[in-house]
Design an enzyme around this catalytic site. Structure first.
Site, short mmCIF file in Angstrom:
data_model
loop_
_atom_site.label_atom_id
_atom_site.label_comp_id
_atom_site.label_asym_id
_atom_site.label_seq_id
_atom_site.Cartn_x
_atom_site.Cartn_y
_atom_site.Cartn_z
NE ARG A 36 -4.33 -1.51 1.87
CZ ARG A 36 -5.20 -1.92 2.76
NH1 ARG A 36 -4.96 -1.80 4.06
NH2 ARG A 36 -6.34 -2.47 2.38
CE LYS A 199 -10.26 -4.63 8.60
NZ LYS A 199 -9.82 -3.65 7.60
N GLY A 355 -5.65 -5.51 2.44
CA GLY A 355 -4.31 -5.36 3.03
C GLY A 355 -3.67 -6.70 3.36
N GLY A 378 -12.46 -4.58 1.41
CA GLY A 378 -13.86 -4.18 1.54
C GLY A 378 -14.23 -3.16 0.47
N1 LIG Z 1 -9.89 -18.29 11.64
C1 LIG Z 1 -9.40 -17.09 11.92
N2 LIG Z 1 -9.38 -16.62 13.19
C2 LIG Z 1 -8.88 -15.40 13.48
N3 LIG Z 1 -8.35 -14.57 12.55
C3 LIG Z 1 -8.36 -14.99 11.27
C4 LIG Z 1 -8.86 -16.26 10.90
N4 LIG Z 1 -8.71 -16.38 9.56
C5 LIG Z 1 -8.11 -15.26 9.12
N5 LIG Z 1 -7.89 -14.42 10.14
C6 LIG Z 1 -7.20 -13.11 10.10
O1 LIG Z 1 -7.87 -12.21 9.26
C7 LIG Z 1 -6.99 -11.13 9.01
C8 LIG Z 1 -7.33 -10.46 7.70
O2 LIG Z 1 -8.68 -10.09 7.69
P1 LIG Z 1 -9.21 -8.85 6.83
O3 LIG Z 1 -8.65 -7.59 7.39
O4 LIG Z 1 -10.68 -8.96 6.76
O5 LIG Z 1 -8.56 -9.13 5.39
P2 LIG Z 1 -8.00 -8.08 4.33
O6 LIG Z 1 -7.01 -7.16 5.04
O7 LIG Z 1 -7.35 -8.89 3.27
O8 LIG Z 1 -9.17 -7.31 3.84
C9 LIG Z 1 -5.59 -11.74 9.01
O9 LIG Z 1 -4.78 -11.02 9.88
C10 LIG Z 1 -5.82 -13.19 9.48
O10 LIG Z 1 -4.88 -13.62 10.45
O1 LIG Z 2 -7.48 -2.47 5.51
C1 LIG Z 2 -8.48 -1.92 5.03
O2 LIG Z 2 -9.49 -2.62 4.48
P1 LIG Z 2 -9.45 -4.20 4.09
O3 LIG Z 2 -9.19 -4.98 5.37
O4 LIG Z 2 -10.81 -4.45 3.55
O5 LIG Z 2 -8.38 -4.41 3.09
C2 LIG Z 2 -8.62 -0.44 4.92
O6 LIG Z 2 -7.46 0.22 5.40
C3 LIG Z 2 -9.86 0.04 5.65
O7 LIG Z 2 -9.74 -0.23 7.02
P2 LIG Z 2 -11.07 -0.35 7.93
O8 LIG Z 2 -11.80 -1.60 7.51
O9 LIG Z 2 -10.57 -0.42 9.36
O10 LIG Z 2 -11.90 0.89 7.66
#
Ligand SMILES: Nc1ncnc2c1ncn2[C@@H]1O[C@H](COP(=O)(O)OP(=O)(O)O)[C@@H](O)[C@H]1O
Ligand SMILES: O=C(OP(=O)(O)O)[C@H](O)COP(=O)(O)O
Length: 398
Positions: A36, A199, A355, A378
């Site tokens: 990023r 999330k 991310g 997201g």
């Molecule tokens: N079963 C699980 N329990 C707890 N955390 C998890 C699990 N599976 C994945 N994760 C965590 O989810 C995090 C990423 O989630 P998220 O922020 O939604 O993805 P992204 O950043 O790709 O949008 C990672 O740090 C990973 O360790």
């Molecule tokens: O990491 C982010 O989103 P992502 O987890 O969906 O990739 C963005 O920085 C937004 O963060 P936020 O979901 O805490 O608003």
């Protein structure tokens, strides 16, 4: 709305909203994936090369109330300075007299990074006064934070009001829009969305709306256990959002009505604590004993998910299948990544964003083997629903 290419930055301070929400090592605070940050360099360098100075603002993580060491943007300064090949000043507050003085004194070619915007609750509530205080830092405003464009926050939307003739997109947002539009306008089928990660509450509602578009929905990672519990399974101490059990049930029912095939894990690797070196066992999904938590999908789930992925022509992925940061729980995420690579080789278009998802694909050294890697997770999914994101609308509207 101005255009970054034609705007005259000479002698001006550009206030740039970037998404420097990058994964950090929990102990050393070192950046574990700088995608990023690299993605924002083109915009920053353009302003600097054209005689301007730069004030960077971002969030990092989700601090609950006020400043927290682990969420400080000071951890970014050194690496950013290396990437830009110049000194980066740091303001330990994003607003206030000291920070304003620092931005007011910037000379052309200088860069200032502000402390985490989310140390103020007014950032996420989108308070006009707070946005006005942020606006004091710049003569023009650039939004280049695609990963945060789905948030209607002070720094992503409200602040734009203070720059009616001097607001624009950065190069990153421009290129993300072009890439994601390609998918939005594609009619290739079957379309498979893979959603995982942690999330749950902020992404489960996006899933509801994705049902309008997709043929297959694969749910893994921390997202899956809310669905498993919603259908009566035992999830032990896995990540679950009890407030969203009803939403999960609604999604399952709506999917059935719409003919969307939902694929949940059938097995899971569980741990007795949140640690790479925890005791590890394999259980059928829905049979996790008390005191154990699911940290990865199991091998049968990987096989089922890979089969669906390999039959797809359009693939969207956000959210790892497990805690891929722990080597002992990274296999499911790797299996899905390799299946996407194979589908891509056979002609499918694959879009991966988020991310941590990007950090995962980089960890497996597969980023070059998928069609497009987006800095938004997201944001990418919401964009694909076809609704204009607040951060994009704020730049376009008069
Ligand atoms: N079963 C699980 N329990 C707890 N955390 C998890 C699990 N599976 C994945 N994760 C965590 O989810 C995090 C990423 O989630 P998220 O922020 O939604 O993805 P992204 O950043 O790709 O949008 C990672 O740090 C990973 O360790
Ligand atoms: O990491 C982010 O989103 P992502 O987890 O969906 O990739 C963005 O920085 C937004 O963060 P936020 O979901 O805490 O608003």
């Amino acid at each position: 709305m101005a255009g970054i290419q034609d705007y005259d930055f000479a002698g001006k301070r550009a206030l740039i909203r970037v998404d420097f929400n990058v994964p950090l090592n929990k102990e050393t605070f070192e950046i574990t994936d700088d995608t990023r940050i690299r993605a924002a360099l083109k915009t920053i360098n353009h302003v600097l090369d054209n005689g301007g100075s730069v004030v960077l603002m971002s969030h990092l993580g989700r601090p609950k109330s006020g400043p927290e060491e682990k969420f400080s943007l000071k951890h970014i300064v050194h690496h950013l300075s290396e990437l830009l090949n110049r000194d980066v000043k740091f303001a330990d507050d994003c607003v206030g007299e000291k920070a304003w003085e620092m931005s007011a004194n910037l000379k052309p070619g200088e860069v200032l990074l502000l402390e985490n915007l989310r140390f103020y609750a007014q950032e996420t509530t989108g308070t006009e006064d707070f946005a006005k205080h942020l606006a004091q830092h710049g003569d023009c405003y650039i939004n280049d934070a695609f990963g945060t464009a789905h948030r209607a926050h002070a720094s992503t939307t409200v602040v734009a009001r203070f720059f009616p003739n001097d607001k624009m997109f950065g190069y990153l947002i421009e290129s993300e829009i072009i890439a994601v539009d390609k998918v939005l306008n594609s009619t290739e089928k079957p379309l498979t969305a893979i959603v995982g990660g942690a999330k749950v509450s902020s992404k489960i509602t996006i899933i509801t709306r994705l049902l309008e578009k997709v043929d297959h929905l694969i749910v893994g990672g921390g997202m899956a256990y809310t669905f498993v519990k919603a259908t009566g399974g035992n999830v032990g101490s896995s990540l679950v959002e009890d407030d969203f059990l009803g939403t999960a049930r609604d999604i399952l029912q709506k999917a059935q009505e719409k003919g969307v095939k939902i694929h949940l894990p059938v097995d899971t690797f569980v741990a007795n604590k949140f640690d790479n070196d925890a005791d590890k066992k394999l259980f059928p999904i829905g049979e996790i004993p008390e005191g154990w938590m699911g940290l990865d999908i199991g091998p049968d789930s990987s096989t089922i998910f890979a089969d669906v992925i390999k039959q797809s022509k359009l693939i969207l992925w956000n959210g790892p299948m497990g805690v891929f940061e722990f080597s002992n729980f990274s296999k499911g995420t790797a299996d899905v990544a390799y299946a996407i690579v194979e589908a891509t080789k056979n002609g499918a278009y694959s879009l991966i964003g988020g991310g941590d998802s990007v950090a995962a694909i980089n960890q497996f050294k597969l980023a070059e083997k998928v069609s497009y890697v987006s800095t938004g997770g997201g944001a990418m999914l919401e964009y694909l629903e076809g609704i204009e994101l607040p951060g994009i609308r704020a730049i376009k509207e008069n």
